[in-house]
Enzyme design. Sequence first.
Site, mmCIF file in Angstrom:
data_model
loop_
_atom_site.group_PDB
_atom_site.id
_atom_site.type_symbol
_atom_site.label_atom_id
_atom_site.label_comp_id
_atom_site.label_asym_id
_atom_site.label_seq_id
_atom_site.Cartn_x
_atom_site.Cartn_y
_atom_site.Cartn_z
ATOM 1 N N THR A 34 -48.097 -7.619 53.363
ATOM 2 C CA THR A 34 -49.385 -6.981 53.615
ATOM 3 C C THR A 34 -50.529 -7.862 53.135
ATOM 4 O O THR A 34 -51.559 -7.367 52.673
ATOM 5 C CB THR A 34 -49.472 -5.569 52.983
ATOM 6 O OG1 THR A 34 -48.202 -4.933 53.031
ATOM 7 C CG2 THR A 34 -50.440 -4.690 53.765
ATOM 8 N N GLU A 56 -39.415 -7.640 49.972
ATOM 9 C CA GLU A 56 -40.830 -7.843 50.275
ATOM 10 C C GLU A 56 -41.633 -6.719 49.630
ATOM 11 O O GLU A 56 -41.602 -5.569 50.082
ATOM 12 C CB GLU A 56 -41.070 -7.847 51.790
ATOM 13 C CG GLU A 56 -42.530 -7.994 52.169
ATOM 14 C CD GLU A 56 -42.806 -7.688 53.633
ATOM 15 O OE1 GLU A 56 -43.924 -7.212 53.941
ATOM 16 O OE2 GLU A 56 -41.912 -7.913 54.472
ATOM 17 N N LYS A 69 -43.265 -12.596 62.629
ATOM 18 C CA LYS A 69 -42.861 -11.193 62.527
ATOM 19 C C LYS A 69 -43.315 -10.437 63.768
ATOM 20 O O LYS A 69 -44.519 -10.328 64.034
ATOM 21 C CB LYS A 69 -43.465 -10.561 61.268
ATOM 22 C CG LYS A 69 -43.075 -9.102 61.079
ATOM 23 C CD LYS A 69 -43.571 -8.547 59.754
ATOM 24 C CE LYS A 69 -45.044 -8.226 59.773
ATOM 25 N NZ LYS A 69 -45.455 -7.422 58.595
#
Length: 219
Positions: free
Chosen positions: A78, A49, A138
């Site tokens: 992000t 990621e 998440k």
Amino acid sequence: MTGDVVIQRVALPSRTASARLIVVVRAPDAAAYAPVLDVLVDAGIQSLELTLSTPGTLEALPQLRERYDGVADVGVGTVTDADQLTAAIDSGARYIVTPITSAELVTQSTGAGVPIVPGGFTPTELFTSWAAGASAVKVFPAGRLGPGYAADLRGPFPDLEFVPSGGVDLESADAWLRAGAVAVSVGGPLLGDAFAGGDAQALRRRAEAFVALCRREPA
């Protein structure tokens, strides 16, 4: 009626799902990615990621995807707004990760056929994303909650698939996987000083330890 609503949910890439490990990579600049990613991939890491907080990530993404094609999924994290999500998808992100809860981003990503893992802290936030069609949710920052939080979530949401992120080290990764996490998201505890001139062999050993742990079936 709620029962008539069909949720569009895009599965996580099969390589990421089987590895049960996502490595969050924050670098001072995208030019620093490749040497560290090479070590990680060589150690068996199959899901990377890359973060938009690293300057130049989207510009570097097509080349990095090509570099690791067939051995590792390269996603983008992000992501916090629609423009960023569009740019990440257009640059070739295999999956999207957000630090926030946004049903709109989930709908946008799934509509484009790209898996998305949105962040959340509370049961309401996590369920909002899951109900919108997230590939998984998440739990962030997981270090503030601990693996026991999984049991709390399983009560009202038995089908919810979650990935803990933030402060997950080797010991807590094991506990989260045993508690039912579909994968763990790991950053600093694995990367350490990799972007500050740290020893590449030490990085490899840390990566191999996480890979071995996540390949084990929970007892």
